[in-house]
Scaffold this active site. Structure first.
Site, mmCIF file in Angstrom:
data_model
loop_
_atom_site.group_PDB
_atom_site.id
_atom_site.type_symbol
_atom_site.label_atom_id
_atom_site.label_comp_id
_atom_site.label_asym_id
_atom_site.label_seq_id
_atom_site.Cartn_x
_atom_site.Cartn_y
_atom_site.Cartn_z
ATOM 1 N N CYS A 109 16.997 43.727 -11.091
ATOM 2 C CA CYS A 109 16.527 42.345 -11.109
ATOM 3 C C CYS A 109 17.195 41.660 -12.308
ATOM 4 O O CYS A 109 17.051 42.122 -13.451
ATOM 5 C CB CYS A 109 15.004 42.337 -11.281
ATOM 6 N N GLU A 147 13.182 36.018 0.661
ATOM 7 C CA GLU A 147 11.981 36.837 0.896
ATOM 8 C C GLU A 147 11.387 36.540 2.286
ATOM 9 O O GLU A 147 10.747 37.377 2.880
ATOM 10 C CB GLU A 147 10.918 36.582 -0.193
ATOM 11 N N CYS A 185 21.724 37.419 -9.232
ATOM 12 C CA CYS A 185 20.374 37.666 -8.721
ATOM 13 C C CYS A 185 20.568 38.677 -7.608
ATOM 14 O O CYS A 185 21.444 38.497 -6.748
ATOM 15 C CB CYS A 185 19.752 36.385 -8.170
ATOM 16 N N HIS A 210 18.963 39.272 -5.112
ATOM 17 C CA HIS A 210 18.692 38.754 -3.758
ATOM 18 C C HIS A 210 19.938 38.114 -3.126
ATOM 19 O O HIS A 210 20.062 38.072 -1.913
ATOM 20 C CB HIS A 210 17.604 37.674 -3.807
HETATM 21 N N1 DGL Z 1 16.011 39.667 -7.560
HETATM 22 C C1 DGL Z 1 15.494 38.956 -8.691
HETATM 23 C C2 DGL Z 1 16.624 38.684 -9.671
HETATM 24 O O1 DGL Z 1 17.638 39.352 -9.587
HETATM 25 C C3 DGL Z 1 14.765 37.735 -8.211
HETATM 26 C C4 DGL Z 1 13.855 37.179 -9.243
HETATM 27 C C5 DGL Z 1 12.725 36.378 -8.693
HETATM 28 O O2 DGL Z 1 11.785 36.994 -8.199
HETATM 29 O O3 DGL Z 1 12.743 35.143 -8.816
HETATM 30 O O4 DGL Z 1 16.524 37.859 -10.551
#
Ligand code: DGL
Length: 270
Positions: free
Chosen positions: A73, A152, A184, A186
């Protein structure tokens, strides 16, 4: 040799992009993944809250006797890494440090874009670590707070995601960057949408790949490889194991992996 599992965590499903890379380079390792689906997104929260959530999860993993923790993360890596290193007695790897050299190798015109959550961008960690190594580098950072909720929801190639992505990313095209960091975990899930918008000559960097390679080096250095000859097992813990999150997990991992999904309760780590 060490047969204990490796712990990987994220605020939600994004860290699975790192988990996938880790399973490619360390196929015989058992992995415990935890995604904080009850409290995602973390990226719009204060440092204090990100410290608290990250520590709770690190304690959860330490209690399961993991031999290594990977912070999959960028928000937690950017904000909470020094704190976690101080407080947790398990070796820790973040997703930012391993990718710095790769970014510097890729950029030829020294103009780099970084996209991430609000807290990742506000922390300035990417900019600082890049410029520490190359002061002449120009870094253009953009926070994209709506990406994580869309991902998500599983809207990877959806038109809603594309409309939002255009708002965030089109301004980057006039900055003449040649490299864009997906800061990120995601975002690799919407790389196709991002590529539609960003100039086609721009190279994307997914730090999850270099993190997995760095993990192999660390495991080797400490002689922590497992002795297992068969594929390792993957256990996935979610703080809210509702059906929607499980559906998105399956969409990302497909049916390549035999995974056990369980509910994690972090209240006792307060
Ligand atoms: N995957 C997380 C990151 O790399 C997402 C953070 C979030 O939950 O906003 O920052």
């Amino acid at each position: 040799m060490d047969n204990r599992p490796i712990g990987i965590f994220d605020s939600g499903v994004g860290g699975l992009t790192v988990l996938q890379e880790v399973t490619k380079v360390l196929p015989h390792e058992n992995i415990i993944y935890i995604g904080d689906t009850a409290r995602v997104p973390w990226g719009n929260r204060s440092e204090e809250i990100i410290f608290k959530f990250s520590l709770q999860i690190a304690d959860f993993l330490a209690e399961r006797k993991v031999k290594f923790i990977v912070i999959a993360c960028h928000t937690a890596s950017s904000v909470a890494l020094p704190l976690l290193k101080r407080k947790v007695k398990v070796p820790i790897l973040d997703v930012v440090s391993p990718a710095i050299d790769e970014v510097l190798l890729k950029t030829k015109n020294l103009r780099v874009g970084v996209i991430g959550t609000r807290e990742t961008i506000n922390s300035g960690t990417w900019r600082r670590k890049l410029k520490e190594k190359k002061t002449r580098l120009k870094v253009f950072s953009i926070a994209c707070p709506l990406f994580v909720p869309l991902i998500e929801e599983g809207l990877f190639n959806h038109k809603a995601t594309e409309i939002i992505a255009r708002e965030y990313l089109e301004p980057l095209n006039i900055k003449k960057i040649d490299t864009l960091v997906l800061a990120c975990t995601h975002y690799p899930l919407i790389a196709k949408t991002i590529k539609k918008i960003i100039d086609e000559k721009v190279k994307l960097v997914n730090p999850g790949l270099t993190t997995a390679r760095e993990l192999v080096k660390e495991i080797k250095k400490r002689n922590l490889f497992s002795e297992r000859k068969q594929r390792g097992e993957i256990e996935i813990f979610l703080t809210d194991a509702e059906n929607k999150a499980i559906g998105v997990f399956n969409k990302i991992l497909g049916h390549k992996f035999k995974v056990k999904i369980m509910k994690a309760d972090l209240d006792k780590y307060d």
